[in-house]
Design an enzyme around this catalytic site. Structure first.
Site, PDB file in Angstrom:
ATOM      1  CB  CYS A  54     -67.231 -39.272 -56.423  1.00  0.00           C
ATOM      2  SG  CYS A  54     -69.045 -39.235 -56.002  1.00  0.00           S
ATOM      3  CG  ASP A 128     -70.986 -38.329 -62.620  1.00  0.00           C
ATOM      4  OD1 ASP A 128     -70.690 -39.244 -61.802  1.00  0.00           O
ATOM      5  OD2 ASP A 128     -72.401 -37.897 -62.914  1.00  0.00           O
ATOM      6  CB  SER A 474     -78.565 -37.827 -62.899  1.00  0.00           C
ATOM      7  OG  SER A 474     -78.012 -38.896 -62.281  1.00  0.00           O
TER       8      SER A 474
END
Length: 558
Positions: A54, A128, A474
């Site tokens: 990510c 995130d 999630s």
């Protein structure tokens, strides 16, 4: 920027005058020269790490941002902070660090900016918690700044279909249930993540990236450009140039993060079928910005918003598909036509309406529905309250049709026990899984239950059971699941009093989550309850557990 204007910048306290000679001497050692001290100092808050795809490409992204800063007449100084991958730590004790890292990211960006007195900041995010953590810091500091999201990973290919990390989590459950071989699971594992970028569906990372474009704190279209797309370099340079424009015009995050813009961000989350975590993170950003915004506001605004985007996990498409279809601009164009506030500022200098007007809808695209023909008449998230959740919890309704479930509780004191029960095939159709002591204080850190929900999906039980927790879910989770239930078990919330076999009712139309136990009996159970010993007694985990507030208020520590 004129010389006269730069005299009043915060960084001049660090770089100007005879008494700052020692500071300048040290900065010369990292490559700065006389002319650099005359320019605005811009902090490049990076969240690069090679520990997760990510964020693994953000080192190069930062170089492009710095090019843009220099092009516009600024002096960039890059620094880094922590990153915890939800996907990698999922289902382990390490996952407890994820939400805690949001606070550490916000704290560290704030400390660097205050310490070096940066005149502006460009924050780079990927996984995130780096996204809301960065924006929380910008809201606290209220200096000219913006957030740039690193972008989504491209889908992998497995058995002639596109796949994401969601498919791997569900593949674990499918293999345990005998519906997939271990060899097939390994093949899927090797194919699902083909390169850098955040998880590809409208999971938490992409949800928050789209929300922050809608909020106005990220430049429109900057986030939906995939991580490894050729256009990403120019988007990064544009952000570097934009921050100098924000400094010149003295436009600050609290000029942009307002109650009206939070309504817009909520609408985009709802219209895109976004992650339940968006509620938690928008509440936290609002608190840092000093803007009144509650879980009830989220519900009201989401109820006014149709579900327009057909995105995973409930739909068919992923973030790169949304980018090709027309991006966040296209969703906003639809919503503004339906009456959403639009005369709002953004970091680009254009209003939200002006940005939406620039949408270019791809011919024949199927990702974003017309306003007159939505996937559902109301948005993808609902807030439930009731005897089990007096302060509320969130249910994601995008992608499934069940709106009512009544069944017996199967009570688990931690995520691992629930996962083991699913793997052992001891969960029956109709059951309601209750996973508690996973809340912000009880975990501590509110683990996400993706391992359990994916195992249920892989075992073919997703449409036959329900699940609730004081932990989180999630953005890749789908099915009838509620969380975070507040108050949490660790502070004596009603979820602490649930017993095996108690009947629990999910009633989506009436926005209720109830325990079918008489009020007097529930009160008796809670009066006899005592809190468990803390899981951690020292260190950052213990500190967080002492300071953190309710999930219904964003689970912030300040």
């Amino acid at each position: 920027m004129s010389r006269a204007a730069t005299r009043n910048l915060p960084s001049r306290t660090i770089t100007a005058g005879r008494d700052r000679a020692a500071a300048r001497a040290m900065l010369r050692a990292v490559g700065l020269h006389d002319e650099d001290f005359e320019r605005p100092l811009v902090g490049i808050a990076n969240t690069w790490t090679e520990a997760t795809p990510c964020n693994s490409h953000l080192r190069e992204l930062a170089e492009w941002v710095k090019e843009g800063v220099r092009q516009a007449g600024g002096t960039p100084l890059e620094f880094n902070t922590v990153v915890i991958s939800d996907g990698i730590t999922m289902g382990t004790e390490g996952m407890k660090t994820s939400l805690i890292s949001r606070e550490v990211i916000a704290d560290s960006v704030e400390l660097m900016a205050r310490g070096y007195m940066f005149d502006g900041i460009v924050a780079l995010s990927g996984c995130d918690k780096t996204i809301p953590g960065a924006v929380m810091a910008l809201a606290r500091l209220d200096r000219p700044s913006l957030m740039l999201y690193g972008g989504s990973i491209l889908p992998g290919r497995f058995q002639d279909r596109d796949v994401t990390i969601q498919d791997v989590f569900e593949g674990v459950g499918a293999a345990a249930a005998g519906r997939m071989t271990d060899a097939e699971l390994h093949e899927l594992e090797c194919a699902a993540c083909p390169g850098a970028g955040a998880c590809g569906g409208q999971f938490t990372a992409n949800t928050m990236a789209t929300a922050f474009e809608a909020l106005g704190i990220s430049p429109m279209s900057s986030g939906t450009v995939p991580a490894l797309d050729a256009d990403k370099a120019e988007e990064a340079r544009r952000c570097g140039r934009l921050v100098l424009d924000l400094i010149e015009r003295d436009i600050r995050p609290r000029d942009i993060i307002t109650r009206a813009s939070l309504r817009v961000a909520t609408a985009v989350v709802a219209a895109s079928g976004g992650s339940t975590n968006a509620v938690l993170h928008l509440l936290a950003v609002a608190k840092e910005a000093g803007v009144p915004f509650t879980i009830d506001d989220f519900q009201r605004w989401a109820d006014e918003t149709p579900l327009l985007a057909d995105l995973k996990p409930g739909g068919r498409f992923v973030a790169p598909d949304l980018h090709r279809a027309g991006g966040v601009r296209l969703i906003l164009q639809r919503l503004i036509a339906g009456g959403l506030p639009a005369d709002l500022p953004t970091v680009s200098g254009l209003t939200l309406a002006e940005e939406a007007a620039r949408a270019r809808e791809a011919e024949g695209q199927q990702v974003v529905r017309p306003l007159a023909h939505p996937l559902k008449p109301t948005g993808g998230l609902v807030i439930l309250k009731g005897s089990l959740a007096p302060e509320g919890c969130v249910v994601k309704v995008a992608g499934h049709e069940r709106v009512y479930h009544r069944g017996p509780a199967r009570v688990f004191e931690r995520e691992e026990d629930a996962f083991a029960a699913v793997q052992a095939r001891s969960i029956e159709p109709g059951d309601v899984l209750v996973i508690r002591y996973e809340g912000p204080r009880g975990g501590p850190g509110m683990r996400e239950m993706l391992g359990v929900t994916s195992a249920l999906a892989g075992a073919g039980l997703k449409e036959q059971v329900a699940l609730l927790t004081d932990g989180r879910f999630s953005g890749a989770t789908h099915g009838l699941v509620a969380g975070p239930v507040a108050p949490e078990a660790a502070v004596g919330g009603p979820i602490a009093a649930v017993r095996e076999g108690d009947v629990i009712v999910f009633d989506i139309p009436n926005r209720r989550l109830d325990l079918e136990v008489p009020a007097a009996e529930l009160a008796h159970r809670l009066a006899a309850w005592s809190p468990p010993a803390p899981a951690y007694r020292t260190g950052v985990m213990a500190k967080y557990a002492r300071l953190v507030g309710s999930a219904s208020e964003g689970a912030v520590t300040g």
